[in-house]
Design a protein around this motif. Structure first.
Motif, PDB file in Angstrom:
ATOM      1  N   LYS A 115       0.884  -1.162   0.200  1.00  0.00           N
ATOM      2  CA  LYS A 115      -0.019   0.204   0.009  1.00  0.00           C
ATOM      3  C   LYS A 115       0.981   1.170  -0.056  1.00  0.00           C
ATOM      4  CE  LYS A 115      -3.979  -1.947   2.287  1.00  0.00           C
ATOM      5  NZ  LYS A 115      -4.755  -1.785   3.565  1.00  0.00           N
ATOM      6  N   SER A 116       0.313   2.382  -0.563  1.00  0.00           N
ATOM      7  CA  SER A 116       1.031   3.623  -0.450  1.00  0.00           C
ATOM      8  C   SER A 116       0.539   4.194   0.759  1.00  0.00           C
ATOM      9  CB  SER A 116       0.361   4.593  -1.754  1.00  0.00           C
ATOM     10  OG  SER A 116      -0.834   4.820  -1.511  1.00  0.00           O
ATOM     11  N   TYR A 117       1.396   5.235   1.294  1.00  0.00           N
ATOM     12  CA  TYR A 117       1.259   5.952   2.470  1.00  0.00           C
ATOM     13  C   TYR A 117      -0.029   6.573   2.530  1.00  0.00           C
ATOM     14  CZ  TYR A 117       2.383   9.061   6.369  1.00  0.00           C
ATOM     15  OH  TYR A 117       2.192   9.582   7.610  1.00  0.00           O
ATOM     16  N   SER A 118      -0.375   7.282   1.709  1.00  0.00           N
ATOM     17  CA  SER A 118      -1.764   7.835   1.496  1.00  0.00           C
ATOM     18  C   SER A 118      -2.940   6.979   1.517  1.00  0.00           C
ATOM     19  CB  SER A 118      -1.999   8.804   0.405  1.00  0.00           C
ATOM     20  OG  SER A 118      -1.813   8.456  -0.704  1.00  0.00           O
ATOM     21  N   ALA A 119      -2.754   5.858   1.047  1.00  0.00           N
ATOM     22  CA  ALA A 119      -4.038   4.703   0.893  1.00  0.00           C
ATOM     23  C   ALA A 119      -4.100   3.870   2.288  1.00  0.00           C
ATOM     24  CB  ALA A 119      -3.733   3.982  -0.117  1.00  0.00           C
ATOM     25  N   THR A 120      -3.169   4.165   3.031  1.00  0.00           N
ATOM     26  CA  THR A 120      -3.023   3.446   4.308  1.00  0.00           C
ATOM     27  C   THR A 120      -3.597   4.078   5.616  1.00  0.00           C
ATOM     28  OG1 THR A 120      -0.640   2.630   3.925  1.00  0.00           O
ATOM     29  CG2 THR A 120      -1.429   2.279   6.197  1.00  0.00           C
ATOM     30  N   PRO A 121      -4.573   3.410   6.286  1.00  0.00           N
ATOM     31  CA  PRO A 121      -5.399   3.916   7.577  1.00  0.00           C
ATOM     32  C   PRO A 121      -4.347   4.585   8.422  1.00  0.00           C
ATOM     33  CG  PRO A 121      -6.203   1.776   6.817  1.00  0.00           C
ATOM     34  CD  PRO A 121      -4.804   1.990   6.204  1.00  0.00           C
ATOM     35  N   ALA A 122      -4.835   5.931   8.890  1.00  0.00           N
ATOM     36  CA  ALA A 122      -4.149   6.631   9.748  1.00  0.00           C
ATOM     37  C   ALA A 122      -3.283   5.876  10.816  1.00  0.00           C
ATOM     38  CB  ALA A 122      -4.597   7.947  10.402  1.00  0.00           C
ATOM     39  N   GLU A 123      -4.112   5.030  11.590  1.00  0.00           N
ATOM     40  CA  GLU A 123      -3.410   4.485  12.644  1.00  0.00           C
ATOM     41  C   GLU A 123      -2.523   3.334  12.199  1.00  0.00           C
ATOM     42  OE1 GLU A 123      -7.475   2.065  11.315  1.00  0.00           O
ATOM     43  OE2 GLU A 123      -6.674   4.127  11.568  1.00  0.00           O
ATOM     44  N   ALA A 124      -2.109   2.985  10.924  1.00  0.00           N
ATOM     45  CA  ALA A 124      -1.306   2.243  10.630  1.00  0.00           C
ATOM     46  C   ALA A 124      -0.207   2.792   9.824  1.00  0.00           C
ATOM     47  CB  ALA A 124      -2.074   0.905   9.593  1.00  0.00           C
ATOM     48  N   GLN A 125      -0.165   4.170   9.688  1.00  0.00           N
ATOM     49  CA  GLN A 125       0.930   4.865   8.897  1.00  0.00           C
ATOM     50  C   GLN A 125       2.101   5.329   9.761  1.00  0.00           C
ATOM     51  OE1 GLN A 125      -1.368   8.402   7.866  1.00  0.00           O
ATOM     52  NE2 GLN A 125      -1.734   7.791   5.816  1.00  0.00           N
ATOM     53  N   PRO A 126       3.361   5.064   9.289  1.00  0.00           N
ATOM     54  CA  PRO A 126       4.522   5.769  10.099  1.00  0.00           C
ATOM     55  C   PRO A 126       4.387   7.106  10.400  1.00  0.00           C
ATOM     56  CG  PRO A 126       5.124   5.019   7.791  1.00  0.00           C
ATOM     57  CD  PRO A 126       3.631   4.586   7.974  1.00  0.00           C
ATOM     58  N   VAL A 127       5.204   7.559  11.043  1.00  0.00           N
ATOM     59  CA  VAL A 127       5.447   8.963  11.050  1.00  0.00           C
ATOM     60  C   VAL A 127       5.940   9.641  10.023  1.00  0.00           C
ATOM     61  CG1 VAL A 127       6.722  10.927  12.279  1.00  0.00           C
ATOM     62  CG2 VAL A 127       6.016   8.527  13.513  1.00  0.00           C
ATOM     63  N   HIS A 128       5.194  10.390   9.222  1.00  0.00           N
ATOM     64  CA  HIS A 128       5.499  11.241   8.146  1.00  0.00           C
ATOM     65  C   HIS A 128       6.843  11.967   8.325  1.00  0.00           C
ATOM     66  CE1 HIS A 128       5.543  14.536   5.035  1.00  0.00           C
ATOM     67  NE2 HIS A 128       5.101  13.590   4.430  1.00  0.00           N
ATOM     68  N   THR A 129       7.523  11.837   7.330  1.00  0.00           N
ATOM     69  CA  THR A 129       9.277  12.755   7.248  1.00  0.00           C
ATOM     70  C   THR A 129       9.059  13.685   6.128  1.00  0.00           C
ATOM     71  OG1 THR A 129       9.978  10.508   8.151  1.00  0.00           O
ATOM     72  CG2 THR A 129      11.255  12.327   7.004  1.00  0.00           C
ATOM     73  N   THR A 130       9.474  14.864   6.232  1.00  0.00           N
ATOM     74  CA  THR A 130       9.937  15.841   5.477  1.00  0.00           C
ATOM     75  C   THR A 130      11.580  16.107   5.566  1.00  0.00           C
ATOM     76  OG1 THR A 130       7.541  17.042   5.795  1.00  0.00           O
ATOM     77  CG2 THR A 130       9.388  18.398   4.888  1.00  0.00           C
ATOM     78  N   PHE A 131      12.064  16.014   4.296  1.00  0.00           N
ATOM     79  CA  PHE A 131      13.332  16.078   4.248  1.00  0.00           C
ATOM     80  C   PHE A 131      13.658  17.424   3.307  1.00  0.00           C
ATOM     81  CE2 PHE A 131      17.349  14.315   1.730  1.00  0.00           C
ATOM     82  CZ  PHE A 131      18.354  15.433   2.530  1.00  0.00           C
ATOM     83  N   ILE A 132      14.316  18.487   3.965  1.00  0.00           N
ATOM     84  CA  ILE A 132      14.463  19.573   3.463  1.00  0.00           C
ATOM     85  C   ILE A 132      16.049  19.899   3.093  1.00  0.00           C
ATOM     86  CG2 ILE A 132      14.494  22.285   3.699  1.00  0.00           C
ATOM     87  CD1 ILE A 132      11.936  21.757   5.500  1.00  0.00           C
ATOM     88  N   ILE A 133      16.403  20.342   1.723  1.00  0.00           N
ATOM     89  CA  ILE A 133      17.381  20.691   1.439  1.00  0.00           C
ATOM     90  C   ILE A 133      17.522  22.016   1.044  1.00  0.00           C
ATOM     91  CG2 ILE A 133      19.520  20.261  -0.074  1.00  0.00           C
ATOM     92  CD1 ILE A 133      18.842  17.474  -0.161  1.00  0.00           C
ATOM     93  N   ASP A 134      18.424  23.219   1.628  1.00  0.00           N
ATOM     94  CA  ASP A 134      18.443  24.262   1.259  1.00  0.00           C
ATOM     95  C   ASP A 134      19.718  24.560   0.260  1.00  0.00           C
ATOM     96  OD1 ASP A 134      17.890  26.853   0.787  1.00  0.00           O
ATOM     97  OD2 ASP A 134      18.245  27.674   2.816  1.00  0.00           O
ATOM     98  N   ASN A 135      19.559  25.005  -0.848  1.00  0.00           N
ATOM     99  CA  ASN A 135      20.509  25.078  -1.789  1.00  0.00           C
ATOM    100  C   ASN A 135      21.019  23.775  -2.327  1.00  0.00           C
ATOM    101  OD1 ASN A 135      22.688  26.012  -3.496  1.00  0.00           O
ATOM    102  ND2 ASN A 135      23.957  26.944  -1.833  1.00  0.00           N
ATOM    103  N   LEU A 136      20.306  23.167  -2.975  1.00  0.00           N
ATOM    104  CA  LEU A 136      20.789  21.845  -3.765  1.00  0.00           C
ATOM    105  C   LEU A 136      21.917  21.801  -4.660  1.00  0.00           C
ATOM    106  CD1 LEU A 136      19.827  18.721  -3.740  1.00  0.00           C
ATOM    107  CD2 LEU A 136      18.435  19.203  -5.945  1.00  0.00           C
TER     108      LEU A 136
END
Length: 215
Positions: A115-136
């Motif tokens: 399953k994709s993250y968005s298609a998974t029930p909230a209670e079964a989702q892992p913690v969402h992660t945001t990865f930010i790179i400033d000046n790639l």
């Protein structure tokens, strides 16, 4: 985790219809690529995203990793959702953040299965992660980081469907274009007009040139 992670990061300036509607992004829907010349507001854009995330989410459902090649995000190092902040003063920092994110991706794939993250029930989702790179550009231009380019590419391709969203800023398309197929949302602030086609394609060039984002 909500079905959307909406961040309001500015307004469109649309003089043809005399409107300035809110400009919103959804981190669950797309990775975000922001281009702009020096002093155009790229780092402020990232700050808006970080602040939005802190207003909407908590440590139980969101964590942020920052790879800061500009030095402009140091003040966010101690914020609650920032799981790790690294600058580029030591290659070991870059190695460490990619090792952590590769582990998160592996664990999320195992947890989500087919399953994709968005298609998974909230209670079964892992913690969402945001990865930010400033000046790639600094990341792709320095030879000492070449070993991590493929790792970054994999995170861009596979991360969002597995609960990892990527946000980067860049001042030039050189060396960056190869990653753009994994970025559904691309934004340009005060950018040379001849570069718009490289980012958005020929069809979008005339539309994008007439638009700006104000903070």
């Amino acid at each position: 985790m909500p079905s959307q992670i909406i961040c309001t990061v500015g307004t469109y300036d649309m003089p043809v219809i005399q409107q300035q509607p809110p400009f919103k992004i959804d981190l669950l829907k797309s990775n975000i690529a922001l281009f702009g010349s020096s002093m155009s507001g790229k780092t402020n854009f990232l700050k808006l995203i970080i602040n939005n995330l802190h207003k909407k989410l908590n440590e139980e459902n969101e964590r942020i990793f920052i790879l800061d090649f500009s030095g402009g995000l140091l003040e966010y190092k101690q914020m609650p959702l920032v799981a790790a902040y690294f600058d580029n003063s030591n290659e070991e920092y870059v190695k460490r953040v990619f090792k952590i994110l590769e582990t998160i991706l592996k664990d999320n794939i195992k947890m989500l299965g087919s399953k994709s993250y968005s298609a998974t029930p909230a209670e079964a989702q892992p913690v969402h992660t945001t990865f930010i790179i400033d000046n790639l550009n600094s990341f792709v231009d320095e030879s000492r980081y070449a070993a991590y380019h493929d790792k970054f590419g994999r995170l861009c391709r596979e991360g969002r469907s597995r609960g990892i969203s990527i946000v980067f800023t860049a001042s030039d398309t050189k060396g960056v274009s190869r990653f753009l197929l994994s970025f559904e949302q691309k934004i340009a602030l005060n950018f040379p007009s001849d570069k718009y086609a490289e980012i958005f394609g020929e069809k979008a060039e005339k539309v994008i040139v007439g638009m700006s984002v104000f903070f």
